[in-house]
Design a protein around this motif. Structure first.
Motif, short mmCIF file in Angstrom:
data_model
loop_
_atom_site.label_atom_id
_atom_site.label_comp_id
_atom_site.label_asym_id
_atom_site.label_seq_id
_atom_site.Cartn_x
_atom_site.Cartn_y
_atom_site.Cartn_z
N PRO A 78 -14.01 -24.04 16.64
CA PRO A 78 -12.58 -24.03 16.98
C PRO A 78 -12.29 -23.33 18.30
O PRO A 78 -11.16 -23.39 18.78
N ILE A 79 -13.29 -22.67 18.88
CA ILE A 79 -13.06 -21.98 20.17
C ILE A 79 -13.42 -22.89 21.33
O ILE A 79 -12.61 -23.10 22.26
N CYS A 80 -14.62 -23.44 21.31
CA CYS A 80 -15.08 -24.27 22.44
C CYS A 80 -14.95 -25.75 22.19
O CYS A 80 -15.24 -26.55 23.08
N TYR A 81 -14.58 -26.15 20.98
CA TYR A 81 -14.42 -27.56 20.61
C TYR A 81 -15.71 -28.36 20.79
O TYR A 81 -15.68 -29.56 21.01
N SER A 82 -16.83 -27.71 20.73
CA SER A 82 -18.13 -28.36 20.82
C SER A 82 -18.86 -28.20 19.50
O SER A 82 -18.46 -27.39 18.64
N ILE A 83 -19.92 -28.99 19.34
CA ILE A 83 -20.76 -28.81 18.16
C ILE A 83 -21.32 -27.39 18.16
O ILE A 83 -21.73 -26.86 19.20
N PHE A 84 -21.31 -26.80 16.99
CA PHE A 84 -21.76 -25.41 16.88
C PHE A 84 -23.14 -25.23 17.49
O PHE A 84 -24.05 -26.04 17.26
N GLU A 85 -23.27 -24.14 18.28
CA GLU A 85 -24.57 -23.72 18.79
C GLU A 85 -24.83 -22.30 18.30
O GLU A 85 -24.05 -21.38 18.60
N ASP A 86 -25.91 -22.12 17.51
CA ASP A 86 -26.23 -20.83 16.89
C ASP A 86 -25.01 -20.27 16.14
O ASP A 86 -24.45 -19.21 16.50
N PRO A 87 -24.56 -20.96 15.10
CA PRO A 87 -23.35 -20.53 14.39
C PRO A 87 -23.54 -19.18 13.68
O PRO A 87 -24.56 -18.95 13.03
N ARG A 88 -22.54 -18.29 13.86
CA ARG A 88 -22.55 -16.96 13.22
C ARG A 88 -21.31 -16.84 12.34
O ARG A 88 -20.21 -17.28 12.72
N VAL A 89 -21.50 -16.16 11.19
CA VAL A 89 -20.44 -16.03 10.20
C VAL A 89 -19.85 -14.63 10.26
O VAL A 89 -20.58 -13.62 10.22
N LEU A 91 -14.73 -28.19 28.81
CA LEU A 91 -13.70 -27.14 28.91
C LEU A 91 -14.28 -25.78 29.23
O LEU A 91 -13.63 -24.94 29.85
N THR A 92 -15.50 -25.53 28.79
CA THR A 92 -16.08 -24.19 28.95
C THR A 92 -16.96 -24.08 30.20
O THR A 92 -16.85 -23.11 30.95
N ILE A 93 -17.82 -25.06 30.43
CA ILE A 93 -18.74 -24.97 31.58
C ILE A 93 -18.61 -26.14 32.53
O ILE A 93 -19.28 -26.19 33.56
N GLY A 94 -17.76 -27.12 32.19
CA GLY A 94 -17.64 -28.31 33.01
C GLY A 94 -16.47 -28.25 33.99
O GLY A 94 -15.87 -27.19 34.23
N GLN A 95 -16.13 -29.43 34.54
CA GLN A 95 -15.10 -29.50 35.58
C GLN A 95 -13.69 -29.37 35.04
O GLN A 95 -12.75 -29.26 35.81
N HIS A 96 -13.52 -29.36 33.72
CA HIS A 96 -12.19 -29.20 33.12
C HIS A 96 -11.95 -27.77 32.65
O HIS A 96 -11.01 -27.51 31.88
#
Length: 403
Positions: free
Chosen positions: A11-22, A121-126
């Motif tokens: 829900p923060i980066c709108y990407s598939i989870f990478e190394d998900p932490r609970v 949104l996080t590392i790209g041109q948007h």
């Protein structure tokens, strides 16, 4: 977007989870996303170094993190296993980002009006652009198609249709004009080609006629000279063989060979005069054809080519006709005059003879008869001279006309 894919999206980066932490509140986020939030809020809690407070981005609960940071949070192994299995499978119904591998297009960029993925949104041109979720963006743009249809069906497009029809009619008219011009060009150059082909045939025919004239003029003389040459060689052989003959045979043959040699040597040899062809084709092309416009090619005349022992100017068919007519008239006049003179002479000769007969019968005898015979012979010689002159003149005029 598919609901199952929503469950796999941070829900923060709108990407598939990478190394998900609970988090202790049971909400799951990417490790890097939590690191960014902790780093942004760590400066405000320097006074509590043993525990690092963190507000959950989802439920807003305050969570205390161990000093080791996000690394101390447990990994959501179940979710990571699901994500790994999901990424190994093909999902043709899911639209992914062309720039980031297997990242779904699940966010709408309000600035660029296009779907983007979380990495955009996080590392790209948007990065930093205002965004909206897909459902909200869909609701806002839901009425847009009808508005666009209204714009695409107003009078502007009717005018465009009329303009297209008008331009198509104009194009069709111009194409017909061009096609007509093509036919005119083809017809024009066909006629021009036919004219030039006919002129070429006429030129070649004229040259063939000249070739025939040359053969008619030169071949008989060459044949006669070859015949004399053969006779010479034959007499040379016979003369050489006389040395081997007996005196009797020698005397029988030598006089015959002598006479044949004398007769052969007395045969006159023709005088070889320089012969030229006029007019020359190169001269015609240079002086007449090169100065002629294309439209006047049909009016050009093919010269009647001849051979002559003297250089003569270029003469065209109409000029030749006039000269021939002139010579014919001149020949007729001369022949008429000579005929009149001859008739008068014959008439005078007859009267003189009658007069002399009367005179000799009455007045004179032997002397007058001899005078009469002498005068009669002179008149007869004059008549023969005039007849011979008339014959030579006719031959001369015939040669002039033929050349």
């Amino acid at each position: 977007m598919h609901n199952f894919e929503d469950e796999l999206t941070c829900p923060i980066c709108y990407s598939i989870f990478e190394d998900p932490r609970v988090l202790p509140c049971s909400h799951t986020f990417c490790r890097n996303c939590l690191e960014d939030i902790l780093q942004a809020s760590g400066n405000f809690y320097i006074w509590r170094p043993l525990r690092i407070p963190l507000k959950c981005p989802n439920c807003r609960s305050i969570i205390e993190i161990a000093p080791t940071g996000i690394e101390s949070l447990p990994v959501n192994f179940a979710l990571r296993a699901i994500i790994e299995k999901y990424q190994q499978e093909d999902h043709p119904d899911i639209v992914t980002c062309p720039e980031h591998y297997r990242q779904p297009l699940n966010v709408y960029c309000l600035l660029d009006k296009k779907l983007v993925c979380g990495h955009c949104l996080t590392i790209g041109q948007h990065h930093g652009h205002p965004i909206d979720d897909l459902q909200s963006a869909y609701i806002k743009e839901k009425d847009t198609p009808q508005k666009l249809l209204d714009q695409l069906t107003d009078t502007h497009w009717t005018d465009l249709t009329h303009l297209i029809e008008k331009l198509e009619e104009q194009r069709s008219h111009l194409e017909k004009m061009v096609q007509g011009d093509k036919e005119v060009v083809l017809q024009y150059f066909k006629e021009l080609s036919d004219t030039l082909e006919q002129k070429k045939k006429n030129f070649l025919t004229a040259l063939c006629d000249v070739d025939n004239l040359i053969n008619q003029e030169c071949t008989p003389q060459i044949e006669r000279m070859k015949e004399m040459r053969e006779q010479q060689l034959e007499l040379m052989t016979m003369t050489a063989s006389l040395q081997e003959e007996s005196p009797l045979k020698f005397l029988e043959k030598v006089d015959d060979i002598r006479q044949r040699v004398q007769l052969l040597k007395q045969r006159p040899l023709p005088e070889v005069q320089p012969v030229e062809i006029y007019p020359r084709v190169s001269q015609v092309f240079k002086e007449d054809w090169s100065r002629t416009e294309i439209g006047q090619i049909k009016e050009l005349l093919i010269p009647e080519m001849k051979i002559s022992s003297k250089r003569m100017p270029c003469s065209w068919p109409d000029k030749d006709v006039k000269e021939v007519e002139f010579f014919k008239i001149l020949n007729l006049v001369i022949v008429t005059l000579i005929s009149v003179i001859l008739m008068l002479t014959l008439f005078f000769n007859q009267h003189v003879i009658t007069f002399l007969n009367e005179v000799t019968s009455t007045c004179f005898a032997e002397v007058s008869l001899s005078v009469y015979q002498s005068l009669s012979n002179n008149l007869h010689d004059l008549k023969n001279i005039l007849c011979h002159t008339l014959y030579l003149l006719k031959e001369f005029m015939s040669k002039i006309i033929s050349h």
